[in-house]
Design a protein around this motif. Structure first.
Motif, PDB file in Angstrom:
ATOM      1  N   ILE B  19      45.821 115.366  -2.223  1.00  0.00           N
ATOM      2  CA  ILE B  19      46.002 116.409  -3.240  1.00  0.00           C
ATOM      3  C   ILE B  19      47.485 116.662  -3.478  1.00  0.00           C
ATOM      4  O   ILE B  19      47.943 116.764  -4.619  1.00  0.00           O
ATOM      5  N   SER B  20      48.216 116.739  -2.374  1.00  0.00           N
ATOM      6  CA  SER B  20      49.650 117.024  -2.526  1.00  0.00           C
ATOM      7  C   SER B  20      50.372 115.854  -3.211  1.00  0.00           C
ATOM      8  O   SER B  20      51.274 116.060  -4.040  1.00  0.00           O
ATOM      9  N   ASP B  21      49.965 114.628  -2.878  1.00  0.00           N
ATOM     10  CA  ASP B  21      50.545 113.454  -3.548  1.00  0.00           C
ATOM     11  C   ASP B  21      50.259 113.474  -5.043  1.00  0.00           C
ATOM     12  O   ASP B  21      51.133 113.181  -5.862  1.00  0.00           O
ATOM     13  N   LEU B  22      49.041 113.826  -5.362  1.00  0.00           N
ATOM     14  CA  LEU B  22      48.607 113.864  -6.756  1.00  0.00           C
ATOM     15  C   LEU B  22      49.410 114.902  -7.536  1.00  0.00           C
ATOM     16  O   LEU B  22      49.835 114.673  -8.671  1.00  0.00           O
ATOM     17  N   ARG B  23      49.630 116.047  -6.888  1.00  0.00           N
ATOM     18  CA  ARG B  23      50.407 117.117  -7.528  1.00  0.00           C
ATOM     19  C   ARG B  23      51.824 116.640  -7.816  1.00  0.00           C
ATOM     20  O   ARG B  23      52.385 116.889  -8.879  1.00  0.00           O
ATOM     21  N   LYS B  24      52.403 115.976  -6.818  1.00  0.00           N
ATOM     22  CA  LYS B  24      53.759 115.473  -6.945  1.00  0.00           C
ATOM     23  C   LYS B  24      53.845 114.465  -8.103  1.00  0.00           C
ATOM     24  O   LYS B  24      54.719 114.540  -8.955  1.00  0.00           O
ATOM     25  N   PHE B  25      52.858 113.585  -8.090  1.00  0.00           N
ATOM     26  CA  PHE B  25      52.774 112.540  -9.124  1.00  0.00           C
ATOM     27  C   PHE B  25      52.677 113.173 -10.510  1.00  0.00           C
ATOM     28  O   PHE B  25      53.366 112.799 -11.451  1.00  0.00           O
ATOM     29  N   SER B  26      51.820 114.199 -10.610  1.00  0.00           N
ATOM     30  CA  SER B  26      51.583 114.855 -11.885  1.00  0.00           C
ATOM     31  C   SER B  26      52.860 115.545 -12.370  1.00  0.00           C
ATOM     32  O   SER B  26      53.187 115.522 -13.560  1.00  0.00           O
TER      33      SER B  26
END
Lengths: 279, 331
Positions: B19-26
């Motif tokens: 989730i945190s990776d996805l947020r960063k990516f977004s």
């Protein structure tokens, strides 16, 4: 003649001692060969080196109180396996085994008795019943004894020998420490006197509750007395323990007990103290 | 254990990292992935609930011992609006494993005492891993006597593997120090609340554990002996600690059934270490509520009830509770 020249009660005669069967044993104290009959006659104390062997509760009562004065109370209490505890055996099975082995219902006998005509409330633990461990029944009997003494204005004498709280009853055992100690608070508030006598070994939850709360604490010579067992301490600190560590003499030196008394002098000493406490 | 995470926490930690990776990516790519995140968060909640509902006793013991679990002072920082630590037993030294002082919680003045563990090796040496010596128990009693004079309630925070088994501890009367606390706490003339926040290790826990209300955090445990110690003695094998943990009935859920504790304080999903703030909020609410209730009770009733509370504990058969001290001629 029997223990210290006092006649044995029938109960004591039927109880088996902790000393191995056989006519002769090698003394744990001096390694000398001992004639078991001689040992029995000497209150289970080695006549040569003075090593104190464990006494069964009835043997203890026999050499301590005035003949025929002991009346048991709460004899019917029996442990139950309320937590359904089992290790390699079920707790229920262990209780039965202990009952068969010791012919007792629990690790303590309580009642009233007289010592040199002074009436006392008396509790005597027996190490041969599951290592004298304190479960609900031991806690309940000790607590009832103390409450009884508080109601009847009696001094209390308790002989402890115990490995501590009984694991098979988990926190219920732990709470017996609270229960017995709180009862002693009430006894103290009533100005009543309590003599705690410690025999080998007295450790764990028993030491960390009623056994350490005597107004006067007496120990037999050479008894192991402590909170944690020596093995646990050694494992924790990774050091050899000093010689004599946690023995009566060590506790006396560190101000933790009042006096060390040889078994043959215990009755006399307790009586002499009681004469000060009871008017 | 890896990076402070327990084995059964792995799926949760993995999902959280995703989730945190996805947020960063977004954020970096300016792409809207809120739908994906939402779905992952739902999944996370489901996994958390699944894992933490079905925890075994030994897993709860692991959480209670989690290196990131909030300790006494972590709660103190979040719960108390005032805290003044008081030191020493006036006899030997100041035990850093069992500390206490004047505190204020929701404008109620209290005496707070508790075991304190260390967060790292250096601090653990200072705190002795939360294993108190006799002087700790004697200091705790001294503070309770002050509370009595001030007529303020006592709140004790229990979190210890056990009282320290060492040479000095024995020399200075570890057993006596605990025994005296058990006796004296039964008479303390102010309300006492005890809360097991982590490990309730045997006599070392009970030594500050006599009170009018006994609370326990959801994943804390309270036991007569550590599961490892029990396994070593009864199974002759420390590896049987898992089985021993079950047999000892040491979880909050078990303890409330047996009647040892009065109330369970909920922990945030995933355990108190996942959100110390929420854990502290829950604890504060429970403490404030119980303090208010206990302060309404006259002291004499309170102390009598406290006696009866512990007096009742135990399970046996034979003579009825009522027919006390029946005499039977034995000799």
């Amino acid at each position: 003649m029997s223990l210290f020249g006092r006649k044995k009660s029938p109960a004591a005669q039927t109880k088996k001692s902790n000393i191995p069967d056989g006519l002769w044993i090698k003394c744990k104290g001096c390694n000398d060969t001992l004639y078991t009959k001689k040992l029995d006659e000497n209150g289970k104390v080695c006549p040569k080196c003075g090593f104190h062997y464990p006494l069964r509760a009835f043997e203890r009562i026999d050499i301590t109180v005035d003949k025929g004065t002991f009346e048991e109370i709460n004899a019917g209490l029996r442990s139950i396996d309320s937590l359904d505890f089992f290790d390699s055996k079920k707790y229920e099975h262990r209780i039965k085994q202990a009952e068969e082995k010791t012919k007792m219902k629990e690790a303590v006998i309580t009642g009233t008795a007289q010592i040199e005509k002074i009436k006392i409330a008396l509790g005597v633990m027996d190490f041969s019943f599951m290592g004298g461990s304190m479960g609900s029944v031991v806690g309940e009997k000790i607590t009832r004894l103390i409450e009884f003494a508080a109601d009847e204005d009696l001094p209390v004498v308790i002989f402890s020998t115990s490995g501590g709280a009984r694991m098979q009853e988990s926190t219920l055992s732990l709470m017996q420490m609270a229960k017995t100690s709180a009862a002693l608070a009430r006894l103290s508030e009533k100005g009543l006197f309590y003599i705690s006598v410690l025999a080998d070994p007295t450790t764990g939850g028993t030491t960390a509750s009623f056994a350490s709360l005597g107004d006067i604490i007496i120990a037999e010579p050479g008894a192991l007395i402590g909170f944690a067992g020596p093995r646990v301490i050694k494992q924790t600190i990774q050091q050899e323990l000093p010689s004599g560590f946690q023995r009566s003499e060590f506790l006396l030196e560190h101000g933790l007990i009042d006096i060390i008394v040889k078994r043959e002098d215990l009755r006399k000493t307790i009586a002499s103290i009681l004469k000060f406490a009871v008017k | 254990m890896n990076g402070g995470g327990l084995d059964f926490e792995k799926p949760i930690l993995e999902l959280e990292r995703k989730i945190s990776d996805l947020r960063k990516f977004s954020a970096e790519e300016k792409i809207d992935v809120s739908e994906e995140i939402k779905s992952l968060q739902n999944k996370l909640k489901k996994i958390k609930d699944e894992v933490f509902c079905g925890l075994s006793a030994s897993q709860r013991v692991q959480i209670a011992r989690h290196p990131k679990r909030p300790y006494f002072m972590d709660y103190a920082d979040r719960i108390f609006s005032f805290f003044l630590e008081l030191h020493g037993d006036r006899r030997f030294s100041d035990d850093k494993a069992l500390i206490g002082g004047l505190a204020e919680i929701d404008s109620v003045k209290i005496m707070a005492i508790g075991h304190q563990k260390g967060r790292d090796t250096k601090e653990n040496l200072l705190r002795n891993f939360g294993c108190a010596h006799p002087e700790g128990y004697r200091k705790a009693l001294r503070l309770m006597k002050i509370a009595e004079k001030m007529k303020i309630p006592v709140v004790s925070f229990i979190d210890t593997p056990g009282a320290y088994p060492g040479i000095g501890a024995e020399e200075r009367g570890q057993a006596e120090a605990i025994a005296v606390n058990l006796r004296e706490m039964s008479l303390v003339q102010v309300p006492i609340i005890c809360v097991i926040i982590g490990e309730g290790g045997s006599g070392g826990a009970l030594g500050i554990g006599i009170g009018d209300k006994i609370l326990i955090l959801q994943n804390a445990y309270y036991s007569v002996i550590s599961p490892e110690g029990c396994a070593a003695i009864l199974w002759k094998d420390r590896a049987k600690a898992k089985v021993a943990a079950e047999a000892l009935r040491l979880t909050a859920g078990d303890l409330i059934k047996i009647g040892i504790v009065d109330e369970i304080v909920a922990e945030p999903s995933g355990g108190a270490h996942r959100d110390a703030g929420e854990a502290a909020d829950n604890l504060k609410k429970a403490l404030v509520k119980n303090l208010k209730e206990l302060q309404k009770i006259p002291v004499s009733t309170l102390v009598r009830n406290r006696y009866n509370k512990f007096r009742k504990m135990g399970a046996y058969e034979g003579e009825e509770n009522g027919s006390k001290n029946k005499k039977s001629k034995n000799q």
